[in-house]
Scaffold this motif. Sequence first.
Motif, PDB file in Angstrom:
ATOM      1  N   ILE A 116       0.843  -1.191   0.000  1.00 14.32           N
ATOM      2  CA  ILE A 116       0.000   0.000   0.000  1.00 14.32           C
ATOM      3  C   ILE A 116       0.880   1.243   0.000  1.00 14.32           C
ATOM      4  O   ILE A 116       1.837   1.341   0.772  1.00 14.32           O
ATOM      5  CB  ILE A 116      -0.920   0.037   1.236  1.00 14.32           C
ATOM      6  N   VAL A 117       0.569   2.181  -0.874  1.00 15.87           N
ATOM      7  CA  VAL A 117       1.226   3.485  -0.872  1.00 15.87           C
ATOM      8  C   VAL A 117       0.329   4.461  -0.104  1.00 15.87           C
ATOM      9  O   VAL A 117      -0.830   4.687  -0.491  1.00 15.87           O
ATOM     10  CB  VAL A 117       1.462   4.002  -2.300  1.00 15.87           C
ATOM     11  N   PHE A 118       0.839   5.024   0.996  1.00 15.95           N
ATOM     12  CA  PHE A 118       0.100   5.996   1.786  1.00 15.95           C
ATOM     13  C   PHE A 118       0.404   7.388   1.251  1.00 15.95           C
ATOM     14  O   PHE A 118       1.532   7.894   1.376  1.00 15.95           O
ATOM     15  CB  PHE A 118       0.480   5.873   3.266  1.00 15.95           C
ATOM     16  N   LEU A 119      -0.595   7.985   0.634  1.00 11.03           N
ATOM     17  CA  LEU A 119      -0.387   9.245  -0.074  1.00 11.03           C
ATOM     18  C   LEU A 119      -0.112  10.416   0.859  1.00 11.03           C
ATOM     19  O   LEU A 119       0.506  11.400   0.459  1.00 11.03           O
ATOM     20  CB  LEU A 119      -1.619   9.558  -0.935  1.00 11.03           C
ATOM     21  N   SER A 120      -0.535  10.323   2.097  1.00 16.53           N
ATOM     22  CA  SER A 120      -0.374  11.453   3.020  1.00 16.53           C
ATOM     23  C   SER A 120       1.093  11.754   3.321  1.00 16.53           C
ATOM     24  O   SER A 120       1.493  12.919   3.456  1.00 16.53           O
ATOM     25  CB  SER A 120      -1.128  11.178   4.327  1.00 16.53           C
ATOM     26  N   ASN A 121       1.914  10.685   3.425  1.00 18.45           N
ATOM     27  CA  ASN A 121       3.335  10.900   3.749  1.00 18.45           C
ATOM     28  C   ASN A 121       4.277  10.204   2.754  1.00 18.45           C
ATOM     29  O   ASN A 121       5.464  10.046   3.030  1.00 18.45           O
ATOM     30  CB  ASN A 121       3.637  10.412   5.167  1.00 18.45           C
ATOM     31  N   SER A 122       3.736   9.776   1.616  1.00 15.85           N
ATOM     32  CA  SER A 122       4.535   9.139   0.543  1.00 15.85           C
ATOM     33  C   SER A 122       5.316   7.925   1.036  1.00 15.85           C
ATOM     34  O   SER A 122       6.455   7.682   0.618  1.00 15.85           O
ATOM     35  CB  SER A 122       5.515  10.153  -0.069  1.00 15.85           C
ATOM     36  N   SER A 123       4.713   7.167   1.927  1.00 11.30           N
ATOM     37  CA  SER A 123       5.383   5.974   2.457  1.00 11.30           C
ATOM     38  C   SER A 123       4.742   4.705   1.903  1.00 11.30           C
ATOM     39  O   SER A 123       3.648   4.741   1.321  1.00 11.30           O
ATOM     40  CB  SER A 123       5.313   5.963   3.993  1.00 11.30           C
ATOM     41  N   VAL A 124       5.446   3.600   2.099  1.00 11.26           N
ATOM     42  CA  VAL A 124       4.985   2.300   1.618  1.00 11.26           C
ATOM     43  C   VAL A 124       4.870   1.356   2.806  1.00 11.26           C
ATOM     44  O   VAL A 124       5.758   1.297   3.663  1.00 11.26           O
ATOM     45  CB  VAL A 124       5.970   1.716   0.571  1.00 11.26           C
ATOM     46  N   GLY A 125       3.796   0.612   2.861  1.00 11.65           N
ATOM     47  CA  GLY A 125       3.613  -0.321   3.968  1.00 11.65           C
ATOM     48  C   GLY A 125       2.747  -1.495   3.586  1.00 11.65           C
ATOM     49  O   GLY A 125       2.300  -1.639   2.431  1.00 11.65           O
ATOM     50  N   ASP A 126       2.488  -2.369   4.579  1.00 10.72           N
ATOM     51  CA  ASP A 126       1.635  -3.559   4.398  1.00 10.72           C
ATOM     52  C   ASP A 126       2.120  -4.429   3.232  1.00 10.72           C
ATOM     53  O   ASP A 126       1.330  -4.850   2.392  1.00 10.72           O
ATOM     54  CB  ASP A 126       0.176  -3.156   4.178  1.00 10.72           C
ATOM     55  N   GLN A 127       3.414  -4.682   3.178  1.00  8.74           N
ATOM     56  CA  GLN A 127       3.944  -5.511   2.098  1.00  8.74           C
ATOM     57  C   GLN A 127       3.662  -6.996   2.346  1.00  8.74           C
ATOM     58  O   GLN A 127       3.801  -7.482   3.454  1.00  8.74           O
ATOM     59  CB  GLN A 127       5.457  -5.306   1.958  1.00  8.74           C
ATOM     60  N   ASP A 128       3.260  -7.676   1.287  1.00  7.42           N
ATOM     61  CA  ASP A 128       3.001  -9.115   1.345  1.00  7.42           C
ATOM     62  C   ASP A 128       3.546  -9.728   0.064  1.00  7.42           C
ATOM     63  O   ASP A 128       2.996  -9.508  -1.023  1.00  7.42           O
ATOM     64  CB  ASP A 128       1.502  -9.384   1.480  1.00  7.42           C
ATOM     65  N   CYS A 129       4.647 -10.483   0.190  1.00  4.98           N
ATOM     66  CA  CYS A 129       5.322 -11.038  -0.989  1.00  4.98           C
ATOM     67  C   CYS A 129       5.164 -12.550  -1.060  1.00  4.98           C
ATOM     68  O   CYS A 129       5.193 -13.237  -0.037  1.00  4.98           O
ATOM     69  CB  CYS A 129       6.813 -10.679  -0.966  1.00  4.98           C
ATOM     70  N   LYS A 130       5.006 -13.035  -2.279  1.00  9.15           N
ATOM     71  CA  LYS A 130       4.919 -14.467  -2.533  1.00  9.15           C
ATOM     72  C   LYS A 130       5.962 -14.839  -3.580  1.00  9.15           C
ATOM     73  O   LYS A 130       6.131 -14.126  -4.577  1.00  9.15           O
ATOM     74  CB  LYS A 130       3.527 -14.857  -3.008  1.00  9.15           C
ATOM     75  N   TYR A 131       6.625 -15.962  -3.343  1.00 10.54           N
ATOM     76  CA  TYR A 131       7.719 -16.395  -4.212  1.00 10.54           C
ATOM     77  C   TYR A 131       7.389 -17.749  -4.832  1.00 10.54           C
ATOM     78  O   TYR A 131       6.819 -18.624  -4.173  1.00 10.54           O
ATOM     79  CB  TYR A 131       9.030 -16.471  -3.431  1.00 10.54           C
ATOM     80  N   LYS A 132       7.775 -17.909  -6.093  1.00 11.47           N
ATOM     81  CA  LYS A 132       7.515 -19.170  -6.781  1.00 11.47           C
ATOM     82  C   LYS A 132       8.659 -19.468  -7.738  1.00 11.47           C
ATOM     83  O   LYS A 132       9.143 -18.571  -8.433  1.00 11.47           O
ATOM     84  CB  LYS A 132       6.190 -19.085  -7.564  1.00 11.47           C
ATOM     85  N   THR A 133       9.087 -20.716  -7.754  1.00 11.50           N
ATOM     86  CA  THR A 133      10.169 -21.131  -8.645  1.00 11.50           C
ATOM     87  C   THR A 133       9.804 -22.465  -9.287  1.00 11.50           C
ATOM     88  O   THR A 133       9.352 -23.389  -8.607  1.00 11.50           O
ATOM     89  CB  THR A 133      11.493 -21.275  -7.889  1.00 11.50           C
ATOM     90  N   ASN A 134      10.004 -22.549 -10.583  1.00 12.34           N
ATOM     91  CA  ASN A 134       9.744 -23.785 -11.325  1.00 12.34           C
ATOM     92  C   ASN A 134      11.046 -24.274 -11.958  1.00 12.34           C
ATOM     93  O   ASN A 134      11.777 -23.501 -12.577  1.00 12.34           O
ATOM     94  CB  ASN A 134       8.705 -23.560 -12.424  1.00 12.34           C
ATOM     95  N   LEU A 135      11.326 -25.581 -11.777  1.00 15.09           N
ATOM     96  CA  LEU A 135      12.503 -26.201 -12.405  1.00 15.09           C
ATOM     97  C   LEU A 135      12.044 -26.986 -13.626  1.00 15.09           C
ATOM     98  O   LEU A 135      11.017 -27.645 -13.598  1.00 15.09           O
ATOM     99  CB  LEU A 135      13.191 -27.139 -11.412  1.00 15.09           C
TER     100      LEU A 135
END
Length: 215
Positions: A196-215
Amino acid sequence: MEVESLRSRNGKSMAQPGNTAASGIKRRLRLRNICFGVMGVLIFIIILIVILAFTVFKAKRPVTTIDSVSLSNLKVSLDLARLQVLLNATLDVDLSIKNPNKVGFKYKDSTAQLNYRGQQVGEVPIPAGKISADETVPMNLTLTVMADRLISDSKFLSDVRGGELPLNTFTKIAGKVNVLNMFKIHVVSSTSCNFIVFLSNSSVGDQDCKYKTNL
């Protein structure tokens, strides 16, 4: 004496074919043993290579990690006359690619995408390269937001009013791991991060990352 001498000569001449046959058999046995020995060594080497390929040199999945996402050059304004939101923004994405293999990992030209509610609103190329064994390579990417695509979304105005802009970064890197110059294993590693980009203070938060790898 002449008779004994003749017998002696005849005996020698009769023994020669037997000696030749025996030496031929010995030679064939020697060649057969050499062949068996060479085959045994080759089989051992092949087994050793296969064992190494599936143990020490077993292909492992390269991992792409989003280390941080920061917002810069954010400018948001409202055009009341046209009922439009004017936006100018840049995202700085720091990611790293770790190669856990005992051999190098070569990857092709790739891209990092910026998405807003499922729609792509930014893109930056990732040039092809190589990562050595057990090496982690950092990458700094700058994504410029395609403001026209955001403005055309009906939900964008309400998100701006609420002060929170949901975004997603997606990176996909494809390449191959060459094991002992014999086995080429193709690998595709992708990372998707919602934040989420918080427009009031130009900050970034609530990050949720998912990783996937295929061989």
